[in-house]
Scaffold this active site. Structure first.
Site, PDB file in Angstrom:
ATOM      1  N   HIS A  58     -16.148  -0.460  46.009  1.00  0.00           N
ATOM      2  CA  HIS A  58     -17.422   0.269  46.016  1.00  0.00           C
ATOM      3  C   HIS A  58     -17.472   1.200  47.217  1.00  0.00           C
ATOM      4  O   HIS A  58     -16.612   1.148  48.099  1.00  0.00           O
ATOM      5  CB  HIS A  58     -18.615  -0.689  45.973  1.00  0.00           C
ATOM      6  CG  HIS A  58     -18.779  -1.575  47.170  1.00  0.00           C
ATOM      7  ND1 HIS A  58     -17.893  -2.567  47.494  1.00  0.00           N
ATOM      8  CD2 HIS A  58     -19.746  -1.629  48.133  1.00  0.00           C
ATOM      9  CE1 HIS A  58     -18.298  -3.194  48.586  1.00  0.00           C
ATOM     10  NE2 HIS A  58     -19.410  -2.634  48.996  1.00  0.00           N
ATOM     11  N   HIS A  60     -19.447   1.701  49.893  1.00  0.00           N
ATOM     12  CA  HIS A  60     -19.959   1.438  51.234  1.00  0.00           C
ATOM     13  C   HIS A  60     -18.879   1.687  52.298  1.00  0.00           C
ATOM     14  O   HIS A  60     -17.715   1.313  52.120  1.00  0.00           O
ATOM     15  CB  HIS A  60     -20.492   0.018  51.342  1.00  0.00           C
ATOM     16  CG  HIS A  60     -21.805  -0.167  50.659  1.00  0.00           C
ATOM     17  ND1 HIS A  60     -22.338  -1.414  50.379  1.00  0.00           N
ATOM     18  CD2 HIS A  60     -22.709   0.737  50.192  1.00  0.00           C
ATOM     19  CE1 HIS A  60     -23.515  -1.263  49.774  1.00  0.00           C
ATOM     20  NE2 HIS A  60     -23.755   0.034  49.662  1.00  0.00           N
ATOM     21  N   ASP A  62     -18.009   0.348  55.028  1.00  0.00           N
ATOM     22  CA  ASP A  62     -17.227  -0.772  55.559  1.00  0.00           C
ATOM     23  C   ASP A  62     -16.138  -1.229  54.589  1.00  0.00           C
ATOM     24  O   ASP A  62     -15.360  -2.134  54.911  1.00  0.00           O
ATOM     25  CB  ASP A  62     -18.136  -1.938  55.965  1.00  0.00           C
ATOM     26  CG  ASP A  62     -18.926  -2.536  54.821  1.00  0.00           C
ATOM     27  OD1 ASP A  62     -19.374  -1.774  53.940  1.00  0.00           O
ATOM     28  OD2 ASP A  62     -19.105  -3.771  54.792  1.00  0.00           O
ATOM     29  N   HIS A  63     -16.088  -0.585  53.412  1.00  0.00           N
ATOM     30  CA  HIS A  63     -15.008  -0.853  52.454  1.00  0.00           C
ATOM     31  C   HIS A  63     -14.136   0.372  52.203  1.00  0.00           C
ATOM     32  O   HIS A  63     -13.081   0.250  51.571  1.00  0.00           O
ATOM     33  CB  HIS A  63     -15.591  -1.350  51.129  1.00  0.00           C
ATOM     34  CG  HIS A  63     -16.218  -2.702  51.239  1.00  0.00           C
ATOM     35  ND1 HIS A  63     -15.640  -3.853  50.733  1.00  0.00           N
ATOM     36  CD2 HIS A  63     -17.366  -3.107  51.839  1.00  0.00           C
ATOM     37  CE1 HIS A  63     -16.405  -4.889  51.003  1.00  0.00           C
ATOM     38  NE2 HIS A  63     -17.465  -4.459  51.687  1.00  0.00           N
ATOM     39  N   HIS A 115     -24.931  -4.807  43.526  1.00  0.00           N
ATOM     40  CA  HIS A 115     -24.841  -4.489  44.957  1.00  0.00           C
ATOM     41  C   HIS A 115     -24.824  -2.972  45.120  1.00  0.00           C
ATOM     42  O   HIS A 115     -25.592  -2.410  45.911  1.00  0.00           O
ATOM     43  CB  HIS A 115     -23.589  -5.129  45.536  1.00  0.00           C
ATOM     44  CG  HIS A 115     -23.419  -4.927  47.009  1.00  0.00           C
ATOM     45  ND1 HIS A 115     -24.266  -5.505  47.933  1.00  0.00           N
ATOM     46  CD2 HIS A 115     -22.504  -4.227  47.723  1.00  0.00           C
ATOM     47  CE1 HIS A 115     -23.881  -5.158  49.149  1.00  0.00           C
ATOM     48  NE2 HIS A 115     -22.815  -4.381  49.048  1.00  0.00           N
ATOM     49  N   ASP A 134     -18.178  -7.050  47.235  1.00  0.00           N
ATOM     50  CA  ASP A 134     -19.440  -7.604  47.735  1.00  0.00           C
ATOM     51  C   ASP A 134     -20.331  -8.102  46.597  1.00  0.00           C
ATOM     52  O   ASP A 134     -21.558  -7.983  46.667  1.00  0.00           O
ATOM     53  CB  ASP A 134     -20.191  -6.545  48.554  1.00  0.00           C
ATOM     54  CG  ASP A 134     -19.596  -6.359  49.941  1.00  0.00           C
ATOM     55  OD1 ASP A 134     -18.603  -7.042  50.267  1.00  0.00           O
ATOM     56  OD2 ASP A 134     -20.110  -5.520  50.700  1.00  0.00           O
ATOM     57  N   HIS A 172     -16.277 -10.351  52.819  1.00  0.00           N
ATOM     58  CA  HIS A 172     -16.909 -10.682  54.107  1.00  0.00           C
ATOM     59  C   HIS A 172     -16.775 -12.164  54.419  1.00  0.00           C
ATOM     60  O   HIS A 172     -16.662 -13.001  53.518  1.00  0.00           O
ATOM     61  CB  HIS A 172     -18.406 -10.351  54.075  1.00  0.00           C
ATOM     62  CG  HIS A 172     -18.714  -8.893  54.111  1.00  0.00           C
ATOM     63  ND1 HIS A 172     -18.867  -8.189  55.283  1.00  0.00           N
ATOM     64  CD2 HIS A 172     -18.911  -8.004  53.108  1.00  0.00           C
ATOM     65  CE1 HIS A 172     -19.142  -6.926  55.009  1.00  0.00           C
ATOM     66  NE2 HIS A 172     -19.180  -6.787  53.683  1.00  0.00           N
TER      67      HIS A 172
END
Length: 244
Positions: A58, A60, A62-63, A115, A134, A172
């Site tokens: 996805h 985001h 942080d990915h 998400h 996530d 995570h």
């Protein structure tokens, strides 16, 4: 039969996990959800591996934060077609029903919204492995930023239908906080109490708690165990406000 894949957990950023998948037969290596590139490039180099692909679940940051550097290093970036506008580094876009490959190993692409609207997962059926990003966490599920509880409930039912020994690789290290909420959500569930004690011991030693398995989640994850979308919605709202 194909040789077993090697899967390496690589901590990135504050509490993210990215993953390296290596196929010894073809010598191919895939990075999954590189929030930053250097830790994965270093982990691969230490093993004599070269990252040729990135699989993105996805949009985001942080990915995806490491995608550009991975691409510059020669990797082909694959991710959700529905989020292509938010992931400018994509070379290949995929969605529900598509497949991706590492050597002779095939991963089915699942659309698992909630998400984020276009979130995908990668299920390597023959290897008994699923990369959930996530959506499904150890003892938890992702926050509903761009979707609703009905969508996440559908995802949970889909995951729950997988064999018990399917290994779950999520994005995570949230297990301890998820477990503390799970104890409140299901106070009479002894399996949750026992697992949380194990998780607390692991974290006290600085050790990771994932991957997990579908069987373990089926026994201890309130979101996977929820009997309806309404029940999941109540759990999610309560977890969002949980301070334990």
């Amino acid at each position: 039969m194909s040789a077993a894949l090697e899967i390496v957990r690589v901590p990135v950023l504050a509490d993210n996990y990215a993953w390296l998948i290596h196929d010894p037969a073809s010598a191919e290596t895939v990075a999954v959800d590189p929030g930053e590139a250097q830790p994965l490039l270093d982990a691969a180099a230490q093993r004599g591996w070269t990252i040729g692909q990135v699989w993105t679940t996805h949009w985001h940051p942080d990915h995806t934060g490491g995608n550009a550097a991975m691409r510059a290093a020669g990797a082909r970036i694959t991710g959700p077609a529905a989020e292509a506008a938010k992931i400018p580094t994509l070379d290949v876009t995929v969605g529900e029903g598509d497949t991706v490959r590492i050597g002779d190993h095939v991963a089915d692409v699942w659309h698992v919204p909630g998400h984020t609207a276009g979130h995908i997962a990668f299920h390597l059926r023959d290897d008994g492995v699923v990369f959930t990003g996530d959506t499904l966490f150890a003892m938890g599920c992702g926050r509903l930023f761009e979707g609703d509880a009905a969508q996440m409930y559908g995802n949970m039912r889909r995951y729950a239908a997988l064999p018990d020994d399917t290994r779950v690789y999520c994005g995570h290290e949230y297990t301890q906080s998820n477990g503390r909420y799970a104890r409140v959500a299901e106070p009479d569930n002894q399996a949750i109490a026992e697992r949380l004690a194990e998780v607390d011991a692991l974290r006290a030693r600085g050790e990771a708690t994932v991957p997990t398995t579908i069987g373990l989640e089926r026994a201890t994850n309130p979101f996977l165990r929820a009997g309806s979308a309404e029940a999941l919605a109540k759990f999610r709202a309560a977890k969002d406000a949980f301070k334990g």
